[in-house]
Motif scaffolding. Structure first.
Motif, PDB file in Angstrom:
ATOM      1  N   PRO A 160      40.849   0.109  55.234  1.00  0.00           N
ATOM      2  CA  PRO A 160      40.013  -0.279  56.387  1.00  0.00           C
ATOM      3  C   PRO A 160      38.777  -1.048  55.978  1.00  0.00           C
ATOM      4  CG  PRO A 160      39.836   2.079  56.021  1.00  0.00           C
ATOM      5  CD  PRO A 160      40.864   1.561  55.057  1.00  0.00           C
TER       6      PRO A 160
ATOM      7  N   GLY B 100      29.152   8.719  51.206  1.00  0.00           N
ATOM      8  CA  GLY B 100      29.523   7.455  51.845  1.00  0.00           C
ATOM      9  C   GLY B 100      28.896   7.325  53.222  1.00  0.00           C
ATOM     10  N   VAL B 101      28.931   6.108  53.738  1.00  0.00           N
ATOM     11  CA  VAL B 101      28.491   5.902  55.115  1.00  0.00           C
ATOM     12  C   VAL B 101      29.451   6.648  56.038  1.00  0.00           C
ATOM     13  CG1 VAL B 101      28.217   4.174  56.944  1.00  0.00           C
ATOM     14  CG2 VAL B 101      27.337   3.716  54.662  1.00  0.00           C
ATOM     15  N   SER B 102      30.683   6.844  55.583  1.00  0.00           N
ATOM     16  CA  SER B 102      31.651   7.607  56.368  1.00  0.00           C
ATOM     17  C   SER B 102      31.085   8.966  56.765  1.00  0.00           C
ATOM     18  CB  SER B 102      32.936   7.821  55.574  1.00  0.00           C
ATOM     19  OG  SER B 102      33.487   6.599  55.190  1.00  0.00           O
ATOM     20  N   TYR B 126      34.953  -1.207  62.904  1.00  0.00           N
ATOM     21  CA  TYR B 126      35.480  -0.349  61.848  1.00  0.00           C
ATOM     22  C   TYR B 126      36.320   0.776  62.465  1.00  0.00           C
ATOM     23  CZ  TYR B 126      35.503   2.632  57.727  1.00  0.00           C
ATOM     24  OH  TYR B 126      35.892   3.403  56.677  1.00  0.00           O
ATOM     25  N   TYR B 129      35.080   4.419  64.139  1.00  0.00           N
ATOM     26  CA  TYR B 129      34.056   4.648  65.164  1.00  0.00           C
ATOM     27  C   TYR B 129      34.551   5.474  66.345  1.00  0.00           C
ATOM     28  CZ  TYR B 129      30.986   1.356  62.750  1.00  0.00           C
ATOM     29  OH  TYR B 129      30.197   0.724  61.837  1.00  0.00           O
ATOM     30  N   ASN B 172      27.097  -2.241  64.273  1.00  0.00           N
ATOM     31  CA  ASN B 172      27.505  -2.531  62.890  1.00  0.00           C
ATOM     32  C   ASN B 172      27.386  -4.040  62.643  1.00  0.00           C
ATOM     33  OD1 ASN B 172      30.660  -3.014  61.254  1.00  0.00           O
ATOM     34  ND2 ASN B 172      28.750  -2.459  60.267  1.00  0.00           N
ATOM     35  N   ASN B 176      32.432  -5.340  60.115  1.00  0.00           N
ATOM     36  CA  ASN B 176      33.820  -5.253  59.654  1.00  0.00           C
ATOM     37  C   ASN B 176      34.618  -5.045  60.939  1.00  0.00           C
ATOM     38  OD1 ASN B 176      36.311  -4.606  58.613  1.00  0.00           O
ATOM     39  ND2 ASN B 176      35.677  -2.669  57.678  1.00  0.00           N
ATOM     40  N   ASP B 204      24.808   0.909  61.421  1.00  0.00           N
ATOM     41  CA  ASP B 204      25.603   0.911  60.177  1.00  0.00           C
ATOM     42  C   ASP B 204      25.469  -0.474  59.558  1.00  0.00           C
ATOM     43  OD1 ASP B 204      27.603   0.630  58.270  1.00  0.00           O
ATOM     44  OD2 ASP B 204      29.220   1.438  59.515  1.00  0.00           O
ATOM     45  N   ILE B 206      26.067  -1.478  56.352  1.00  0.00           N
ATOM     46  CA  ILE B 206      26.649  -1.379  55.009  1.00  0.00           C
ATOM     47  C   ILE B 206      26.915  -2.746  54.363  1.00  0.00           C
ATOM     48  CG2 ILE B 206      29.046  -1.150  55.825  1.00  0.00           C
ATOM     49  CD1 ILE B 206      29.393   0.979  53.553  1.00  0.00           C
ATOM     50  N   TYR B 207      27.048  -3.803  55.187  1.00  0.00           N
ATOM     51  CA  TYR B 207      27.311  -5.137  54.612  1.00  0.00           C
ATOM     52  C   TYR B 207      26.058  -6.006  54.534  1.00  0.00           C
ATOM     53  CZ  TYR B 207      32.253  -4.027  55.116  1.00  0.00           C
ATOM     54  OH  TYR B 207      33.479  -3.434  54.992  1.00  0.00           O
ATOM     55  N   SER B 236      28.987   1.177  48.737  1.00  0.00           N
ATOM     56  CA  SER B 236      30.384   0.786  48.564  1.00  0.00           C
ATOM     57  C   SER B 236      30.596  -0.717  48.461  1.00  0.00           C
ATOM     58  CB  SER B 236      31.228   1.315  49.726  1.00  0.00           C
ATOM     59  OG  SER B 236      31.383   2.704  49.605  1.00  0.00           O
ATOM     60  N   LYS B 237      29.967  -1.462  49.340  1.00  0.00           N
ATOM     61  CA  LYS B 237      30.309  -2.879  49.449  1.00  0.00           C
ATOM     62  C   LYS B 237      29.480  -3.740  48.504  1.00  0.00           C
ATOM     63  CE  LYS B 237      32.813  -1.234  52.731  1.00  0.00           C
ATOM     64  NZ  LYS B 237      34.263  -1.161  52.760  1.00  0.00           N
ATOM     65  N   ARG B 245      31.902   7.117  46.421  1.00  0.00           N
ATOM     66  CA  ARG B 245      31.679   7.831  47.681  1.00  0.00           C
ATOM     67  C   ARG B 245      30.212   8.217  47.860  1.00  0.00           C
ATOM     68  NH1 ARG B 245      33.390   5.881  50.076  1.00  0.00           N
ATOM     69  NH2 ARG B 245      33.658   7.252  51.847  1.00  0.00           N
TER      70      ARG B 245
HETATM   71  C1  LIG Z   1      31.546  -0.882  58.815  1.00  0.00           C
HETATM   72  C2  LIG Z   1      31.847   0.150  57.805  1.00  0.00           C
HETATM   73  N1  LIG Z   1      31.179   1.321  57.841  1.00  0.00           N
HETATM   74  C3  LIG Z   1      31.438   2.289  56.950  1.00  0.00           C
HETATM   75  C4  LIG Z   1      32.407   2.147  55.971  1.00  0.00           C
HETATM   76  C5  LIG Z   1      32.649   3.279  55.027  1.00  0.00           C
HETATM   77  O1  LIG Z   1      31.900   3.110  53.883  1.00  0.00           O
HETATM   78  P1  LIG Z   1      31.704   4.228  52.774  1.00  0.00           P
HETATM   79  O2  LIG Z   1      32.560   3.810  51.623  1.00  0.00           O
HETATM   80  O3  LIG Z   1      30.244   4.172  52.446  1.00  0.00           O
HETATM   81  O4  LIG Z   1      32.104   5.522  53.345  1.00  0.00           O
HETATM   82  C6  LIG Z   1      33.119   0.947  55.879  1.00  0.00           C
HETATM   83  C7  LIG Z   1      34.181   0.764  54.870  1.00  0.00           C
HETATM   84  O5  LIG Z   1      35.078  -0.043  54.981  1.00  0.00           O
HETATM   85  C8  LIG Z   1      32.830  -0.077  56.816  1.00  0.00           C
HETATM   86  O6  LIG Z   1      33.496  -1.231  56.788  1.00  0.00           O
END
Ligand SMILES: Cc1ncc(COP(=O)(O)O)c(C=O)c1O
Lengths: 160, 396
Positions: A160, B100-102, B126, B129, B172, B176, B204, B206-207, B236-237, B245
């Protein structure tokens, strides 16, 4: 930086047609850019990066520290140039510090290295002394780690 | 229904399986497929960061840490976020390190949502969500973004989607799978709306570091927004650290404390080795990030140019390593296009519908890959598209 140069520095082996595709140029334009880089003396040539452990023709490598007496006109340049002309010499650099030239050579055997040093290098007028170091093993070659065979789990093909 | 299915909770049974998982099952059975389906950097983590993790292991760092994360890491995060995003968070009580952001997103949602409350988010988005919101027994309200706006959010649409019971907006940017970004003025309108309606914003970002032209703007940096925003970020990115993680959430002491309750019972703390690696990433990682970003940017220019040449209309994403071309004119749905392409040319891209219904008509292609693979993949897509519309292709 010239985009063609930037692309080849990344090190991915691409044909000039592929370079053209990546950069949005025709193949002829890529060739012309490469020729220009050669004409300008920026790009000296192409060579594969080989694993030094590979049993090729020349398998002994040595670095030689050379001390020389600089000359009134031209300093180190004339002697350095003379040494550089030998085919065995891979690279030759003027260094700061305890010696003047660092010469990298390749040969088929230890004996050949030795005779090159005694017969050719040490006898050049202006060379005062040499110290030869043989390379035993390579761990990294021009930016490439020498791969140790190792199983790596592939990452998922879609994520993903 | 198999007998043990009856034990599964209703709200979990009701979640769709991730569309990506279906697709992954097909790809993984195929030998030597070229995959543009990978949602992570093609670089391994820079060596200096890996080396810091090894050193930490050698030093015997194998314990739990403070629930909020190592204070050294929180201090580094604080100064990094201040420098890069212009928001200042107190490392003592406004930053929480997560898996992780997860995980950060999950605990943020669980910390704020009561059953039945609603969250507005933009789509395509993503994959986690909508399920994460539903796992909190809350309601997900998607707002579609469109290729006409280069996938920026339209504040009017967002405002129109509001209904009583909306507790939060989840943003976000960069996005993504679309690579979309949203300019300051639009974010300011959303911020104003959030204040008006007294809504929490989850950001979020993250990018963020992988923004190519101009500067990334965080909604959390606007006056009055820090106290109603949960800022989510990770490693992560930008730092190519997916497998470590590790990520974090920043907000007010009250919201961090609430997230902390969930985190402490569910997770305890993020792994210490990853925290140590993250410290190194923030201290000395900038050069590596810029090097990777530069490579993504060149690949982006190539792949978007190729898609447009092929006749798959594609905006040039100003961030991320994803292109999101349109399938308009091919006569195929996202899923059909991706499955047929895979079968015909062994090239995997992800159907837009994996990122929500509004992703129909698009696919996601990751350009975090070598030129050689990108050239082969785009040439293959060109051949495949040629077989779909012989009339148009001949006219070109
Ligand atoms: C928009 C977005 N948020 C969160 C994540 C998850 O990132 P993490 O590896 O920090 O859990 C991703 C990973 O693909 C992402 O694309």
């Amino acid at each position: 930086m010239n985009p063609v140069l930037k692309l080849i520095l990344e090190g991915e082996p691409l044909t000039t047609a592929q370079m053209g595709e990546v950069l949005g140029m025709s193949r002829d334009d890529v060739d012309a850019e490469l020729q220009k880089l050669r004409d300008e003396g920026v790009l000296l040539g192409w060579r594969p990066v080989l694993n030094p452990d590979f049993d090729g023709e020349d398998c002994v490598r040595a670095v030689i520290e050379v001390k020389i007496s600089p000359e009134r006109d031209g300093g180190f340049d004339r002697i350095a140039d003379r040494i550089s002309q030998f085919d065995r010499v891979e690279s030759c650099y003027l260094m700061s510090g305890a010696y003047d030239l660092l010469v990298v050579i390749k040969a088929q055997s230890l004996q050949r290295v030795a005779s090159f040093v005694f017969e050719k290098l040490a006898t050049v007028a202006g060379v005062n002394s040499t110290a030869t170091h043989f390379m035993l093993r390579a761990y990294k070659e021009q930016g490439h780690l020498i791969a140790r065979p190792e199983e790596i789990d592939a990452k998922p093909a879609v994520s993903p | 229904m198999s007998s043990s299915q009856r034990f599964v909770a209703n709200h979990v049974a009701g979640l769709p399986k991730s569309g990506i998982r279906d697709f992954f099952a097909i790809v993984s059975q195929m030998k030597d497929a070229i995959s543009l389906g990978i949602g992570e950097p093609d670089f391994v983590t820079p060596w200096h960061i890996r080396e810091a993790a090894i050193y930490a292991l050698e030093k015997g760092k194998t314990s739990y840490t403070d629930n909020k994360g190592l204070i050294t890491l929180r201090r580094e995060i604080s100064s990094y976020v201040e420098r890069f995003f212009g928001i200042s968070y107190n490392p003592e009580n406004e930053i929480l390190v997560a898996v992780g952001v997860s995980e950060a997103l999950d605990i943020a949602l669980r910390a704020i949502l009561n059953p039945g409350e609603k969250v507005i988010y933009h789509e395509p988005c993503y994959v986690s969500y909508s399920p994460s919101i539903k796992l909190c027994h809350a309601e997900a309200i998607p707002v579609a973004t469109s290729a006409d706006d280069d996938f920026a959010i339209d504040p009017d649409k967002l405002i129109a989607a509001w209904e009583p019971g909306v507790k939060a907006i989840l943003l976000n940017f960069p996005t993504n799978p679309t690579g979309g970004v949203t300019e300051r003025a639009k974010l300011e309108r959303i911020a104003k709306f959030a204040v008006e309606k007294d809504i929490v914003v989850l950001a979020d970002e993250i990018y963020a570091e992988l923004t190519y032209d101009g500067e990334h703007v965080s909604i959390a940096s606007f006056p009055g927004m820090k106290e109603r925003t949960i800022f989510l970020h990770g490693f992560s990115k930008a730092f190519a650290m997916t497998g470590f993680r590790i990520g974090y959430a920043c907000s007010t002491p009250e919201l961090v404390e609430a997230m902390m309750k969930v985190h402490q019972y569910a997770m305890m703390c993020a792994p210490i080795l990853s925290q140590e690696a993250a410290i190194e990433a923030l201290k000395n990682g900038e050069e590596s990030v810029l090097m990777m970003k530069d490579k993504y940017q060149q690949r982006r220019d190539f792949i978007t140019r190729r898609f447009n040449e092929i006749g798959l209309k594609c905006h040039v994403p100003n961030a991320t390593f994803y292109a999101f071309p349109s399938l308009q004119g091919t006569g195929l749905s996202s899923m059909d296009f991706c499955q047929q392409l895979l079968k015909a040319e062994k090239v995997a891209v992800v159907p837009g519908t994996a990122f929500g219904p509004s992703g129909e008509g698009f696919f996601r292609a990751s350009f975090s890959n070598s030129y050689e693979q990108l050239i082969r993949a785009t040439d293959a897509i060109e051949r495949f598209v040629g077989t779909l519309e012989p009339a148009e292709a001949a006219a070109k």
